[in-house]
Design an enzyme around this catalytic site. Structure first.
Site, short mmCIF file in Angstrom:
data_model
loop_
_atom_site.label_atom_id
_atom_site.label_comp_id
_atom_site.label_asym_id
_atom_site.label_seq_id
_atom_site.Cartn_x
_atom_site.Cartn_y
_atom_site.Cartn_z
N VAL A 20 0.83 -1.21 0.00
CA VAL A 20 0.00 0.00 0.00
C VAL A 20 0.86 1.26 0.00
O VAL A 20 0.66 2.16 -0.81
CB VAL A 20 -0.96 0.00 1.20
CG1 VAL A 20 -1.69 1.34 1.32
CG2 VAL A 20 -1.98 -1.13 1.06
N ASP A 41 10.41 3.12 6.47
CA ASP A 41 10.03 1.77 6.85
C ASP A 41 11.11 1.21 7.76
O ASP A 41 12.30 1.53 7.60
CB ASP A 41 9.88 0.88 5.61
CG ASP A 41 9.13 -0.40 5.90
OD1 ASP A 41 7.94 -0.49 5.53
OD2 ASP A 41 9.71 -1.33 6.49
N ARG A 95 -11.30 -6.00 9.10
CA ARG A 95 -10.39 -4.91 9.41
C ARG A 95 -10.27 -4.72 10.91
O ARG A 95 -9.22 -4.38 11.43
CB ARG A 95 -10.87 -3.63 8.72
CG ARG A 95 -10.86 -3.73 7.20
CD ARG A 95 -11.37 -2.45 6.55
NE ARG A 95 -11.42 -2.57 5.09
CZ ARG A 95 -12.51 -2.89 4.40
NH1 ARG A 95 -13.64 -3.13 5.05
NH2 ARG A 95 -12.49 -2.97 3.10
N ASN A 127 -5.54 0.08 8.71
CA ASN A 127 -6.83 -0.42 9.20
C ASN A 127 -6.76 -0.96 10.62
O ASN A 127 -5.69 -1.39 11.06
CB ASN A 127 -7.34 -1.53 8.26
CG ASN A 127 -8.01 -0.95 7.03
OD1 ASN A 127 -8.77 0.01 7.13
ND2 ASN A 127 -7.72 -1.53 5.88
N HIS A 182 -15.32 2.33 7.59
CA HIS A 182 -14.67 1.65 6.47
C HIS A 182 -14.61 0.17 6.87
O HIS A 182 -13.60 -0.32 7.38
CB HIS A 182 -13.27 2.21 6.24
CG HIS A 182 -12.48 1.47 5.20
ND1 HIS A 182 -12.93 1.24 3.93
CD2 HIS A 182 -11.24 0.89 5.26
CE1 HIS A 182 -12.03 0.57 3.24
NE2 HIS A 182 -10.99 0.33 4.02
#
Length: 320
Positions: A20, A41, A95, A127, A182
């Protein structure tokens, strides 16, 4: 409001170089969203590889620079920090199943990010995004306008695509929103949906059909199960969320005053308080400007309240 001396108006920092995060960076470069893109990261090998691959394509996109590191210092000066880092959703998981692990990641990450980007806008994609948006607000103490979740921007895009496909019209001419979580308790706002300014309830054009109750049920089922379908086939959703996030970033960086169904803190919206969920909002360079009082049927409003209860229950179970 961010301090203009401490942010670079054209810089986006993406936290998490997984499928993502890397796709968001790619979409930003393709669309010319930002002059500077930074990837952070904890895996140095992963972030170095993604940055190298993306840099090899800079010749073919609008002028920009891209850098990456396993040191959060790379995020310094960002106008917007996009957080995608978190546990990956697996086939069969909801999620909400990711909440505990991803809140723990937020607890560790957010102080480090605030140290280098205290005046940035924070855009949450991890999420369960409504829960993570609320947790980010509480952990950072930032003003609610500066903390936004990607919310149901992607769900609404899926919704419009399926409506457009059924009616054989361009998706760009469909205006319809998914509100609320969501996730499984999201709410389709059929009552305000339209095609080319014609209310969906009144749409009946020869050769382009009309949506019956069965069509609506199938469309909403397709929206709710889209992520599970993609994840079962290829392990992750990345392209559509990458483009959706780039669209939100355009609204923020270009001060567009664009209406988007992002997840933000509700305070008195239709009697709902102290919960983050999605309703159509005006988004600009300051983050959230306002939440719009979009018309809802009694059933839709009841669905929004039920969705708020679902999110609030998850938030409370995590100690917030």
């Amino acid at each position: 409001m961010p301090d203009p001396q401490s942010v670079s108006p054209g810089k986006v920092a993406v936290v998490g170089a997984g499928s993502v995060g890397a796709t968001i960076a790619y979409a930003c470069l393709l669309r010319g969203v930002a002059k500077q893109v930074a990837l952070f990261d904890v895996s140095r090998a992963k972030v170095d590889a993604e940055v190298l691959d993306l840099n090899h394509g800079l010749q073919f996109v609008p002028a920009a620079t891209l850098e990456g590191s396993d040191d959060p210092e790379v995020c310094r000066g960002a106008h917007v920090v996009v957080i995608t880092a978190g546990a990956k959703q697996k086939p069969g998981q909801s999620r909400m199943d990711l909440a505990t692990a991803n809140v723990a990641i937020c607890r560790e990450l957010l102080p480090r990010l605030q140290a280098v980007a205290p005046d940035a806008l924070y855009l949450l994609v991890t999420n369960p995004v409504d829960v993570i948006t609320y947790v980010t607000l509480k952990l950072t103490g930032l003003p609610p306008a500066r903390v936004i979740g990607s919310g149901t921007v992607l769900d609404s895009s899926r919704f419009r695509f399926l409506i457009a496909s059924r009616l054989n019209v361009a998706v760009q001419n469909v205006h319809a929103y998914i509100a609320g979580e969501h996730g499984d308790s999201e709410v389709p706002l059929w009552s305000s949906a339209s095609v080319a300014n014609i209310p969906l309830d009144a749409w009946s054009v020869p050769g382009h059909g009309k949506l019956g109750a069965g069509d609506r049920e199938e469309i909403f089922h397709g929206v709710k199960n889209a992520a599970a379908q993609v994840i079962s086939g290829k392990g992750a959703t990345n392209y559509a969320i990458g483009l959706a996030t780039a669209k939100i970033l355009e609204a923020l960086l270009r001060d567009e005053n664009r209406v988007l169904p992002v997840s933000t803190l509700l305070s008195g919206y239709r009697g709902l308080d102290d919960v983050c969920l999605s309703v159509p909002c005006i988004v600009n360079r300051f983050g959230l400007e306002s939440q719009l009082p979009i018309p809802m049927s009694p059933e839709e409003e009841a669905g929004l309240r039920a969705s708020a209860d679902t999110i609030r229950k998850a938030i409370r179970s995590l100690g917030f």
